[in-house]
Design a protein around this motif. Structure first.
Motif, PDB file in Angstrom:
ATOM      1  N   THR A 104     107.468 109.321  33.884  1.00  0.00           N
ATOM      2  CA  THR A 104     108.427 108.439  33.296  1.00  0.00           C
ATOM      3  C   THR A 104     109.685 108.292  32.949  1.00  0.00           C
ATOM      4  O   THR A 104     110.058 109.306  33.633  1.00  0.00           O
ATOM      5  CB  THR A 104     107.417 108.008  31.703  1.00  0.00           C
ATOM      6  OG1 THR A 104     106.559 107.647  31.330  1.00  0.00           O
ATOM      7  CG2 THR A 104     108.098 107.240  31.081  1.00  0.00           C
ATOM      8  N   LYS A 112     114.809  94.993  29.066  1.00  0.00           N
ATOM      9  CA  LYS A 112     113.376  94.918  28.483  1.00  0.00           C
ATOM     10  C   LYS A 112     112.962  96.607  29.357  1.00  0.00           C
ATOM     11  O   LYS A 112     113.138  96.829  30.419  1.00  0.00           O
ATOM     12  CB  LYS A 112     113.149  94.461  28.733  1.00  0.00           C
ATOM     13  CG  LYS A 112     112.943  92.785  27.534  1.00  0.00           C
ATOM     14  CD  LYS A 112     112.554  91.691  27.341  1.00  0.00           C
ATOM     15  CE  LYS A 112     113.380  90.746  27.013  1.00  0.00           C
ATOM     16  NZ  LYS A 112     112.442  89.140  27.213  1.00  0.00           N
ATOM     17  N   GLU A 113     112.160  96.743  28.919  1.00  0.00           N
ATOM     18  CA  GLU A 113     111.466  97.648  29.635  1.00  0.00           C
ATOM     19  C   GLU A 113     111.610  99.160  30.709  1.00  0.00           C
ATOM     20  O   GLU A 113     111.475  99.172  31.463  1.00  0.00           O
ATOM     21  CB  GLU A 113     110.180  97.730  30.317  1.00  0.00           C
ATOM     22  CG  GLU A 113     109.340  96.062  29.358  1.00  0.00           C
ATOM     23  CD  GLU A 113     108.679  96.348  29.924  1.00  0.00           C
ATOM     24  OE1 GLU A 113     107.484  95.858  30.898  1.00  0.00           O
ATOM     25  OE2 GLU A 113     108.252  94.175  30.385  1.00  0.00           O
ATOM     26  N   GLU A 114     113.025 100.365  29.966  1.00  0.00           N
ATOM     27  CA  GLU A 114     113.752 100.334  31.054  1.00  0.00           C
ATOM     28  C   GLU A 114     112.838 102.035  30.795  1.00  0.00           C
ATOM     29  O   GLU A 114     112.850 102.548  31.935  1.00  0.00           O
ATOM     30  CB  GLU A 114     114.534 100.678  29.690  1.00  0.00           C
ATOM     31  CG  GLU A 114     114.258 101.707  29.023  1.00  0.00           C
ATOM     32  CD  GLU A 114     116.083 101.855  27.756  1.00  0.00           C
ATOM     33  OE1 GLU A 114     116.103 103.188  26.904  1.00  0.00           O
ATOM     34  OE2 GLU A 114     117.019 101.181  28.570  1.00  0.00           O
ATOM     35  N   LYS A 115     111.717 102.414  30.188  1.00  0.00           N
ATOM     36  CA  LYS A 115     111.253 103.322  30.468  1.00  0.00           C
ATOM     37  C   LYS A 115     109.671 102.774  31.605  1.00  0.00           C
ATOM     38  O   LYS A 115     109.246 101.767  31.129  1.00  0.00           O
ATOM     39  CB  LYS A 115     110.512 103.563  29.504  1.00  0.00           C
ATOM     40  CG  LYS A 115     111.224 104.227  28.806  1.00  0.00           C
ATOM     41  CD  LYS A 115     112.017 106.235  28.835  1.00  0.00           C
ATOM     42  CE  LYS A 115     112.873 105.940  27.503  1.00  0.00           C
ATOM     43  NZ  LYS A 115     113.672 107.993  28.220  1.00  0.00           N
ATOM     44  N   ARG A 116     109.634 102.840  32.984  1.00  0.00           N
ATOM     45  CA  ARG A 116     109.132 103.313  34.051  1.00  0.00           C
ATOM     46  C   ARG A 116     108.351 103.840  34.241  1.00  0.00           C
ATOM     47  O   ARG A 116     108.487 105.147  34.613  1.00  0.00           O
ATOM     48  CB  ARG A 116     109.931 102.660  34.623  1.00  0.00           C
ATOM     49  CG  ARG A 116     109.379 101.094  35.481  1.00  0.00           C
ATOM     50  CD  ARG A 116     108.854  99.956  34.622  1.00  0.00           C
ATOM     51  NE  ARG A 116     110.116  99.553  33.593  1.00  0.00           N
ATOM     52  CZ  ARG A 116     111.353  98.939  34.984  1.00  0.00           C
ATOM     53  NH1 ARG A 116     110.262  98.041  35.611  1.00  0.00           N
ATOM     54  NH2 ARG A 116     111.681  97.900  33.868  1.00  0.00           N
ATOM     55  N   PRO A 182     108.330  95.777  35.552  1.00  0.00           N
ATOM     56  CA  PRO A 182     107.788  95.247  34.328  1.00  0.00           C
ATOM     57  C   PRO A 182     106.750  94.284  34.207  1.00  0.00           C
ATOM     58  O   PRO A 182     106.667  93.107  34.799  1.00  0.00           O
ATOM     59  CB  PRO A 182     108.859  94.914  33.909  1.00  0.00           C
ATOM     60  CG  PRO A 182     109.944  94.469  35.187  1.00  0.00           C
ATOM     61  CD  PRO A 182     108.925  94.349  35.965  1.00  0.00           C
ATOM     62  N   LYS A 183     105.985  94.183  32.360  1.00  0.00           N
ATOM     63  CA  LYS A 183     104.964  92.966  32.200  1.00  0.00           C
ATOM     64  C   LYS A 183     105.501  91.477  31.949  1.00  0.00           C
ATOM     65  O   LYS A 183     104.472  91.338  32.314  1.00  0.00           O
ATOM     66  CB  LYS A 183     103.900  93.694  31.043  1.00  0.00           C
ATOM     67  CG  LYS A 183     103.795  94.909  31.027  1.00  0.00           C
ATOM     68  CD  LYS A 183     103.263  95.709  29.907  1.00  0.00           C
ATOM     69  CE  LYS A 183     102.782  97.300  30.257  1.00  0.00           C
ATOM     70  NZ  LYS A 183     102.613  97.285  28.473  1.00  0.00           N
ATOM     71  N   ASP A 184     107.487  91.544  31.741  1.00  0.00           N
ATOM     72  CA  ASP A 184     107.378  90.530  32.049  1.00  0.00           C
ATOM     73  C   ASP A 184     107.967  90.023  32.758  1.00  0.00           C
ATOM     74  O   ASP A 184     108.531  90.361  33.556  1.00  0.00           O
ATOM     75  CB  ASP A 184     109.117  90.063  31.077  1.00  0.00           C
ATOM     76  CG  ASP A 184     109.500  89.505  30.179  1.00  0.00           C
ATOM     77  OD1 ASP A 184     108.864  88.036  31.582  1.00  0.00           O
ATOM     78  OD2 ASP A 184     110.519  88.976  29.579  1.00  0.00           O
TER      79      ASP A 184
END
Length: 363
Positions: A104, A112-116, A182-184
């Motif tokens: 990660t 958003k969702e900066e942890k990937r 991202p999920k978005d």
């Protein structure tokens, strides 16, 4: 017939299908498991009729049974961790070949969702002890779609199965590095859009904030953060011709422009159904001029597009882009385009095209 070699392959396939010797014997019409045991041990041959029955039963390529063996994966200890990357092991996984690791990381530019999750797939002949054996690397967007159907956001590319077959044909194994999207879906578009995208209606349809994209930061993350870590941790070839970038749809668009902007890093573009319809002719020419692209020097590109349903919106610009490459001096050995008007905009279609795209790069 190389009995022990074919026996080993039959044993490997049986275990992949999670069958016992008794179950395989019953399926092939043998009286008991002893015949299967003799075949797998190399003590006896499998008849032509039984081989035909076997390959049809499991829907495999008969050539795999008779092809020269790639260097059989030696018995080696597979580390649970390589550098900061931890091995992924799951009984539910649809991955059949190779080794899978993840880490990660923080994408500091992400709204958003900066942890990937970063996923690294290693081919089955990867030698953990031989740092001198180097492998080509491809960086892929939508990394969760690489090898495991249970992890996918949209569908599986079946990268492990494709590379396995290509290795049987004499091509080298490949390391695949996937970056989860991202999920978005709107964030995915922003992340995979070059920053100079025209503010057309198609971009703004979800609101004016869609005009703000940060694909340039995504590219820089790969080049200056991710790639150095991958090269330090795994046995990668540093030659540009063995460094590729790829993706589909928005990922195809991103790979297209990443390689154009940074031809000193990426020597191969794998671009499936790229969303080039964001751009008009004048925009494309401006980008080429701005980036100082010199397409006749080196580099290769593989373009693909289907034609059914939503996919038809991508077709015109993919074809136009192919001719822009040829007009710029690319020959058939440098650029290839495949069109299949019967295919839709999905991972199933892209998985079908993956073998040809990797073969064009590596052969």
């Amino acid at each position: 017939m190389a009995k022990s070699f074919i026996g080993d392959k039959i044993k490997t396939i049986r275990k992949q299908k999670k069958l016992t010797q008794e179950q395989l014997a019953l399926a092939l019409g043998y009286k008991d498991k002893s015949m299967v045991a003799h075949i797998e041990n190399g003590d006896t041959d499998m008849t032509y009729d039984k081989i035909t029955q076997f390959v049809r039963m499991f829907n495999i390529d008969a050539n795999e049974l008779f092809a020269e063996s790639i260097s059989q994966p030696k018995r080696q200890t597979v580390p649970a961790k390589i550098g900061p990357f931890k091995r992924i092991v799951s009984k539910e996984s649809t991955m059949e070949y190779g080794y899978y690791y993840s880490l990660t990381m923080t994408l500091p530019f992400a709204a958003k969702e900066e942890k990937r999750i970063i996923r690294v797939w290693l081919p089955e002949d990867y030698d953990f002890e031989r740092a001198d054996k180097k492998y080509p690397v491809i960086y892929m967007s939508d990394g969760q779609n690489l090898v495991d159907e249970h992890l996918t956001a949209f569908g599986e590319w079946k990268f492990d199965k494709t590379v396995h077959k290509l290795m049987r044909q004499g091509l080298p194994g490949v390391i695949a590095v996937g970056i989860d999207c991202p999920k978005d879906p709107l964030e995915r578009i922003r992340e995979l859009c070059p920053p100079f995208i025209p503010k057309q209606e198609i971009v703004l349809q979800e609101g004016p904030e869609m005009a703000h994209t940060y694909g340039d930061k995504f590219i820089r993350f790969i080049i200056y953060n991710l790639k150095p870590l991958i090269d330090k941790t795994f046995h990668t070839s540093l030659e540009k011709k063995y460094t590729a970038i790829g993706g589909s749809s928005m990922g195809g668009l991103m790979s297209f422009f990443a390689a154009m902007i940074h031809p000193e890093v990426f020597g191969y573009i794998l671009s499936f159904s790229p969303a080039l319809f964001f751009y008009e002719e004048k925009d494309w020419k401006n980008i080429v001029t701005m980036c100082g692209v010199k397409p006749t020097e080196e580099g290769k590109c593989f373009l693909y597009c289907g034609g059914k349903g939503f996919e038809s919106k991508f077709l015109k610009e993919v074809v136009n882009s192919y001719y822009r490459f040829t007009d710029a001096g690319y020959g058939n050995d440098r650029v290839r385009m495949v069109i299949d008007t019967n295919e839709k905009h999905n991972e199933e279609a892209w998985a079908k095209m993956l073998p040809e795209a990797l073969r064009f790069w590596l052969k």
